[in-house]
Design an enzyme around this catalytic site. Structure first.
Site, PDB file in Angstrom:
ATOM      1  N   HIS A 142       0.857  -1.199   0.000  1.00  0.00           N
ATOM      2  CA  HIS A 142       0.000   0.000   0.000  1.00  0.00           C
ATOM      3  C   HIS A 142       0.892   1.249   0.000  1.00  0.00           C
ATOM      4  CE1 HIS A 142      -2.987   2.943   1.087  1.00  0.00           C
ATOM      5  NE2 HIS A 142      -3.915   2.052   1.419  1.00  0.00           N
TER       6      HIS A 142
ATOM      7  N   GLU B 250      -1.349   0.866  -5.615  1.00  0.00           N
ATOM      8  CA  GLU B 250      -1.033  -0.312  -4.820  1.00  0.00           C
ATOM      9  C   GLU B 250      -1.012  -1.590  -5.657  1.00  0.00           C
ATOM     10  OE1 GLU B 250      -3.957  -0.416  -1.664  1.00  0.00           O
ATOM     11  OE2 GLU B 250      -4.249   1.745  -1.856  1.00  0.00           O
TER      12      GLU B 250
END
Length: 323
Positions: free
Chosen positions: A184, A285
């Protein structure tokens, strides 16, 4: 004369050993915020990254000019068991709330260790400046998710200062298991309204603001003028974040993660994010969500995320990092 030659030879050997030690020196282990252990890795040109053992989380990546390339929330809480907001959180064994586990799994809330003797990684394009981390499932983890695993993570600097993450997850149990996975990364940008994300045109995505309703993106690129949270499916291996104001492009190259999330909360209130923080980052991500990874007992899965920053004017072919 012979003694002098011997001294010269010994001195040359000493210089070579010192040079090798400098080139391949490990890392600096120090205390970070709130006394949490962190590792600092630098190469010979002054490029660096920092990673906290809590979460196995990269929190800084700098180029040779000392410019920070990742974003950290101004309100990040470095206090376990709260996840750290910013940098590159590790998501395993579940992405978001796609299953019964806590959102994004639990390894970002565990204390990792330095892996002193990791198995070799073949064809790993690093400059030698790297660190290996390891996390093994604990008894507490098995109560949440009843599958034994070994998660190894190498974080490295490439020859051009690129950031390379290589996760390896092994099934150390006696039964198969499956998982979803992701990184992330919060990438630092000049202004969220002045960037665009390229490489996702004409792909299907799940709108995570609309109960993951499926749509197709027909735009040439993604721009931002409000909150956006999309899970793109079956994405190409190379994505690009073009920052017009800084005249730079962040190239995200991935292997083993078929999907990708693009997220920015805009002005939606997030408790550990500063009011104006949303202007300074974008999350792109690399994830594996649509088709969970299945591992048989003893089997290991590996992926790669390779991130570089290049001038926006350079040609596409030369901007893509090589293996």
């Amino acid at each position: 004369m012979g003694n002098k030659a011997n001294l010269i030879f010994l001195w040359a050997m000493l210089v070579a050993v010192v040079a090798m030690a400098t080139e391949h020196r490990a890392f600096e282990r120090t205390k970070g915020i709130n006394g949490l252990d962190k590792l600092i890795v630098r190469d010979r040109r002054g490029r660096s990254f920092e990673v906290y053992l809590y979460g196995g989380q990269v929190t800084s990546w700098k180029n040779e000019k000392g410019e920070e390339l990742l974003f950290m929330s101004t309100k990040a809480i470095f206090q376990p068991p709260t996840p750290i907001r910013g940098g590159i959180p590790v998501l395993f064994p579940q992405y978001a709330n796609t299953g019964p586990l806590p959102s994004h799994g639990f390894v970002r809330q565990r204390f990792w260790e330095v892996d002193a003797n990791p198995p070799p990684i073949h064809s790993h394009p690093s400059s030698g400046a790297h660190v290996d981390l390891i996390l093994k499932s604990s008894e507490a983890d098995l109560k949440i998710w009843p599958h034994k695993f070994i998660y190894r993570l190498r974080v490295a600097l490439g020859h051009g200062g690129d950031l390379i993450l290589t996760p390896r997850i092994k099934n150390s149990d006696v039964e198969p298991f499956n998982f979803t996975f992701g990184f992330h990364p919060y990438f630092s940008v000049s202004d969220i309204s002045q960037i665009q994300v390229e490489g996702l045109q004409n792909l299907d995505y799940l709108d995570q603001q609309k109960n993951r309703t499926r749509f197709t993106d027909h735009g040439k690129f993604i721009t931002f003028n409000s909150q956006l949270d999309r899970l793109y499916l079956r994405t190409p291996n190379t994505l690009r974040i073009v920052d017009h104001k800084k005249n730079k492009t962040i190239v995200v190259r991935k292997e083993g993660q078929a999907d990708a999330v693009v997220w920015n909360p805009w002005d939606k209130k997030v408790s550990d994010l500063g009011v104006e923080d949303y202007r300074s980052f974008v999350a792109v991500e690399p994830v594996a969500v649509e088709k969970p990874i299945i591992l048989k007992p003893g089997q290991e899965w590996k992926a790669i995320v390779h991130v570089s920053v290049v001038p926006s004017g350079c040609s596409r072919k030369s901007c893509i990092p090589h293996k």
